[in-house]
Motif scaffolding. Structure first.
Motif, PDB file in Angstrom:
ATOM      1  N   MET A   1      -8.778  11.093  17.232  1.00  0.00           N
ATOM      2  CA  MET A   1      -7.471  10.526  16.914  1.00  0.00           C
ATOM      3  C   MET A   1      -7.633   9.374  15.925  1.00  0.00           C
ATOM      4  O   MET A   1      -8.484   8.504  16.105  1.00  0.00           O
ATOM      5  N   GLU A   2      -6.841   9.375  14.883  1.00  0.00           N
ATOM      6  CA  GLU A   2      -6.881   8.289  13.911  1.00  0.00           C
ATOM      7  C   GLU A   2      -6.328   7.008  14.533  1.00  0.00           C
ATOM      8  O   GLU A   2      -5.241   7.013  15.120  1.00  0.00           O
ATOM      9  N   VAL A   3      -7.044   5.921  14.370  1.00  0.00           N
ATOM     10  CA  VAL A   3      -6.600   4.659  14.971  1.00  0.00           C
ATOM     11  C   VAL A   3      -5.552   3.962  14.109  1.00  0.00           C
ATOM     12  O   VAL A   3      -4.872   3.039  14.578  1.00  0.00           O
ATOM     13  N   ILE A   4      -5.419   4.375  12.862  1.00  0.00           N
ATOM     14  CA  ILE A   4      -4.361   3.894  11.979  1.00  0.00           C
ATOM     15  C   ILE A   4      -3.700   5.113  11.347  1.00  0.00           C
ATOM     16  O   ILE A   4      -4.370   5.924  10.711  1.00  0.00           O
ATOM     17  N   LEU A   5      -2.389   5.246  11.535  1.00  0.00           N
ATOM     18  CA  LEU A   5      -1.642   6.318  10.892  1.00  0.00           C
ATOM     19  C   LEU A   5      -1.077   5.790   9.586  1.00  0.00           C
ATOM     20  O   LEU A   5      -0.613   4.642   9.518  1.00  0.00           O
ATOM     21  N   TYR A   6      -1.088   6.621   8.553  1.00  0.00           N
ATOM     22  CA  TYR A   6      -0.666   6.159   7.227  1.00  0.00           C
ATOM     23  C   TYR A   6       0.102   7.253   6.510  1.00  0.00           C
ATOM     24  O   TYR A   6      -0.324   8.408   6.468  1.00  0.00           O
ATOM     25  N   SER A   7       1.238   6.892   5.961  1.00  0.00           N
ATOM     26  CA  SER A   7       2.028   7.822   5.157  1.00  0.00           C
ATOM     27  C   SER A   7       2.876   7.018   4.187  1.00  0.00           C
ATOM     28  O   SER A   7       3.146   5.837   4.403  1.00  0.00           O
ATOM     29  N   VAL A   8       3.300   7.657   3.102  1.00  0.00           N
ATOM     30  CA  VAL A   8       4.141   6.999   2.097  1.00  0.00           C
ATOM     31  C   VAL A   8       5.403   7.821   1.898  1.00  0.00           C
ATOM     32  O   VAL A   8       5.338   9.037   1.685  1.00  0.00           O
ATOM     33  N   LYS A   9       6.544   7.161   1.980  1.00  0.00           N
ATOM     34  CA  LYS A   9       7.826   7.840   1.787  1.00  0.00           C
ATOM     35  C   LYS A   9       8.832   6.864   1.195  1.00  0.00           C
ATOM     36  O   LYS A   9       8.977   5.744   1.678  1.00  0.00           O
ATOM     37  N   ASN A  10       9.516   7.300   0.144  1.00  0.00           N
ATOM     38  CA  ASN A  10      10.565   6.489  -0.498  1.00  0.00           C
ATOM     39  C   ASN A  10      10.073   5.093  -0.876  1.00  0.00           C
ATOM     40  O   ASN A  10      10.775   4.100  -0.706  1.00  0.00           O
ATOM     41  N   GLY A  11       8.852   5.039  -1.391  1.00  0.00           N
ATOM     42  CA  GLY A  11       8.314   3.768  -1.853  1.00  0.00           C
ATOM     43  C   GLY A  11       7.756   2.877  -0.759  1.00  0.00           C
ATOM     44  O   GLY A  11       7.323   1.760  -1.033  1.00  0.00           O
ATOM     45  N   VAL A  12       7.751   3.358   0.481  1.00  0.00           N
ATOM     46  CA  VAL A  12       7.294   2.555   1.619  1.00  0.00           C
ATOM     47  C   VAL A  12       6.017   3.152   2.203  1.00  0.00           C
ATOM     48  O   VAL A  12       5.967   4.350   2.513  1.00  0.00           O
ATOM     49  N   ALA A  13       4.993   2.322   2.357  1.00  0.00           N
ATOM     50  CA  ALA A  13       3.780   2.732   3.069  1.00  0.00           C
ATOM     51  C   ALA A  13       3.978   2.422   4.545  1.00  0.00           C
ATOM     52  O   ALA A  13       4.145   1.259   4.930  1.00  0.00           O
TER      53      ALA A  13
ATOM     54  N   ARG B   1      -6.360   0.445   4.809  1.00  0.00           N
ATOM     55  CA  ARG B   1      -5.022   0.964   4.497  1.00  0.00           C
ATOM     56  C   ARG B   1      -4.165  -0.078   3.787  1.00  0.00           C
ATOM     57  O   ARG B   1      -3.356   0.265   2.907  1.00  0.00           O
ATOM     58  N   LEU B   2      -4.326  -1.342   4.129  1.00  0.00           N
ATOM     59  CA  LEU B   2      -3.607  -2.395   3.407  1.00  0.00           C
ATOM     60  C   LEU B   2      -4.045  -2.435   1.947  1.00  0.00           C
ATOM     61  O   LEU B   2      -3.219  -2.582   1.036  1.00  0.00           O
ATOM     62  N   ASP B   3      -5.342  -2.291   1.714  1.00  0.00           N
ATOM     63  CA  ASP B   3      -5.851  -2.250   0.338  1.00  0.00           C
ATOM     64  C   ASP B   3      -5.284  -1.038  -0.401  1.00  0.00           C
ATOM     65  O   ASP B   3      -4.901  -1.134  -1.577  1.00  0.00           O
ATOM     66  N   GLU B   4      -5.254   0.089   0.271  1.00  0.00           N
ATOM     67  CA  GLU B   4      -4.733   1.311  -0.349  1.00  0.00           C
ATOM     68  C   GLU B   4      -3.267   1.151  -0.733  1.00  0.00           C
ATOM     69  O   GLU B   4      -2.853   1.537  -1.839  1.00  0.00           O
ATOM     70  N   ALA B   5      -2.484   0.568   0.155  1.00  0.00           N
ATOM     71  CA  ALA B   5      -1.060   0.370  -0.128  1.00  0.00           C
ATOM     72  C   ALA B   5      -0.866  -0.602  -1.279  1.00  0.00           C
ATOM     73  O   ALA B   5       0.012  -0.415  -2.134  1.00  0.00           O
ATOM     74  N   GLU B   6      -1.693  -1.639  -1.323  1.00  0.00           N
ATOM     75  CA  GLU B   6      -1.576  -2.637  -2.399  1.00  0.00           C
ATOM     76  C   GLU B   6      -1.884  -2.023  -3.756  1.00  0.00           C
ATOM     77  O   GLU B   6      -1.242  -2.338  -4.761  1.00  0.00           O
TER      78      GLU B   6
ATOM     79  N   SER C   1       0.594   2.345  -6.913  1.00  0.00           N
ATOM     80  CA  SER C   1       1.792   1.952  -7.667  1.00  0.00           C
ATOM     81  C   SER C   1       3.056   2.592  -7.114  1.00  0.00           C
ATOM     82  O   SER C   1       4.163   2.118  -7.383  1.00  0.00           O
ATOM     83  N   ALA C   2       2.904   3.661  -6.331  1.00  0.00           N
ATOM     84  CA  ALA C   2       4.072   4.310  -5.731  1.00  0.00           C
ATOM     85  C   ALA C   2       4.589   3.542  -4.517  1.00  0.00           C
ATOM     86  O   ALA C   2       5.706   3.784  -4.055  1.00  0.00           O
ATOM     87  N   VAL C   3       3.793   2.607  -4.005  1.00  0.00           N
ATOM     88  CA  VAL C   3       4.173   1.810  -2.843  1.00  0.00           C
ATOM     89  C   VAL C   3       4.758   0.481  -3.294  1.00  0.00           C
ATOM     90  O   VAL C   3       4.121  -0.261  -4.045  1.00  0.00           O
ATOM     91  N   ARG C   4       5.962   0.182  -2.838  1.00  0.00           N
ATOM     92  CA  ARG C   4       6.607  -1.078  -3.199  1.00  0.00           C
ATOM     93  C   ARG C   4       6.953  -1.925  -1.978  1.00  0.00           C
ATOM     94  O   ARG C   4       7.498  -3.021  -2.100  1.00  0.00           O
TER      95      ARG C   4
END
Length: 258
Positions: A1-13, A37-42, A45-48
Motif C-alpha cells: 500500500m502506498e503511504v502517500i497517495l498522489y493525483s493531479v486534477k484541475n490544477g490541484v495536486a 511528492r511536495l517536490d513533485e508538485a512544486e 507546471s500543471a500544478v497551481r
C-alpha cells in the motif's frame, strides 16, 4: 500500500497521508514520500495548488512511536532534521498555495504540520492537540513558531503546556485555522477552495506568501520596501495584464499563472 497517495486534477495536486491503520502517524517511509511528492508538485507546471489531507478517521497522529522497539531511544535530532523540518520548510517556502484539509484528529507533529498550510479547513468533528507534553516532549514541527502568531502568546502557551484538545469550531474561532465545515461538506469545500486558488494568479499568490512570511521578522520600513519591490515584479506578470484587461472589459479574468 502506498503511504502517500498522489493525483493531479484541475490544477490541484491531491496529496493524501495514507497509513489509516496508524492514524496516519509518520514513519520514515511516509515522511520521505511526502517530501518527494511536495517536490513533485512544486516542479510540475500543471500544478497551481496543493491539497494535503489524510485517509481514514485521522489527519495525522504525529510521530509513530511504534517505529522503534524502544521509543525512548528515538533519535529526535535525526528525525526532525531529516523528516519534519524539511516538510515544514517545503510547505512554507513553496511558491504555490497549500491547503490543508484536516479530516480528523491532528495531534502532535500532525497538528503543526496542518498549521503550516496557507489555508486550513477542518471537519467539524476534527480536533487539534499539542500532545507532546503528555509524553514529556516539547512542540516541534514549527508549532512554537506558528501557534503564537495564529492565536497569541498566552493561548499558545496554554495549549502547548496543557495538551488540551481543541475542537475544529474553537480552532476557527481563535484564528488557528481558516474555517470548520460540516463533515458532509468537507471534501467539497476543500476541493472548491483548492481549485479556486489554482485558478487565481499563481505568481501573485507566491509573492503574497513570501511577503507574509517575511513580515514576521521585518521592520515596517523593511516590509514597505519589500512590498514595493515585489509589486514591481507582480506588475510585470501576464496575469496582471489579464486582470486589468478583464476589469476594463467587464469580464471574468482567465489567469494562466504567469
Amino acid at each position: 500500500m502506498e503511504v502517500i497517495l498522489y493525483s493531479v486534477k484541475n490544477g490541484v495536486a491531491h496529496i493524501v497521508l495514507n497509513r489509516p491503520e496508524k492514524y496516519n502517524s509518520f514513519n520514515l517511509e511516509m515522511a520521505l514520500a511526502l517530501q518527494k511528492r511536495l517536490d513533485e508538485a512544486e516542479q510540475d507546471s500543471a500544478v497551481r495548488c496543493i491539497l494535503l489531507s489524510g485517509s481514514g478517521k485521522a489527519f495525522c497522529a504525529g510521530q509513530d512511536l511504534g517505529e522503534s522497539a524502544d521509543p525512548s531511544q528515538l533519535d529526535f535530532e535525526q528525525i526532525l532534521k531529516e523528516r519534519y523540518n524539511p516538510i515544514v520548510l517545503k510547505i512554507r517556502n513553496m511558491e504555490k498555495p497549500v491547503v490543508c484539509g484536516v479530516n480528523g484528529v491532528a495531534a502532535g507533529a500532525g497538528a503543526n504540520l496542518a498549521l503550516a498550510g496557507d489555508i486550513v479547513i477542518a471537519k467539524e468533528s476534527a480536533a487539534f492537540i499539542q500532545a507532546f507534553i503528555n509524553i514529556g516532549l516539547i512542540p516541534d514541527c514549527g508549532g512554537t513558531f506558528m501557534l503564537p502568531r495564529l492565536v497569541g502568546a498566552a493561548r499558545a502557551m496554554a495549549l502547548c503546556i496543557t495538551g488540551e484538545k481543541v475542537s475544529a469550531a474553537d480552532a476557527a474561532g481563535m484564528g488557528m485555522i481558516c474555517r470548520a465545515v460540516s463533515d458532509e461538506r468537507f471534501e467539497e469545500e476543500c476541493t472548491a477552495m483548492a481549485e479556486r486558488l489554482a485558478s487565481l494568479p499563481t505568481r501573485g499568490i507566491a509573492l503574497t506568501k513570501k511577503l507574509l512570511n517575511e513580515s514576521f521578522s521585518n521592520t515596517l520600513e523593511q516590509q514597505l520596501e519589500q512590498e514595493m519591490r515585489l509589486q514591481v515584479e507582480a506588475g510585470k506578470t501576464n496575469d496582471f495584464k489579464e486582470g486589468v484587461s478583464a476589469f476594463m472589459q467587464k469580464r471574468k479574468p482567465a489567469f494562466q499563472g504567469n
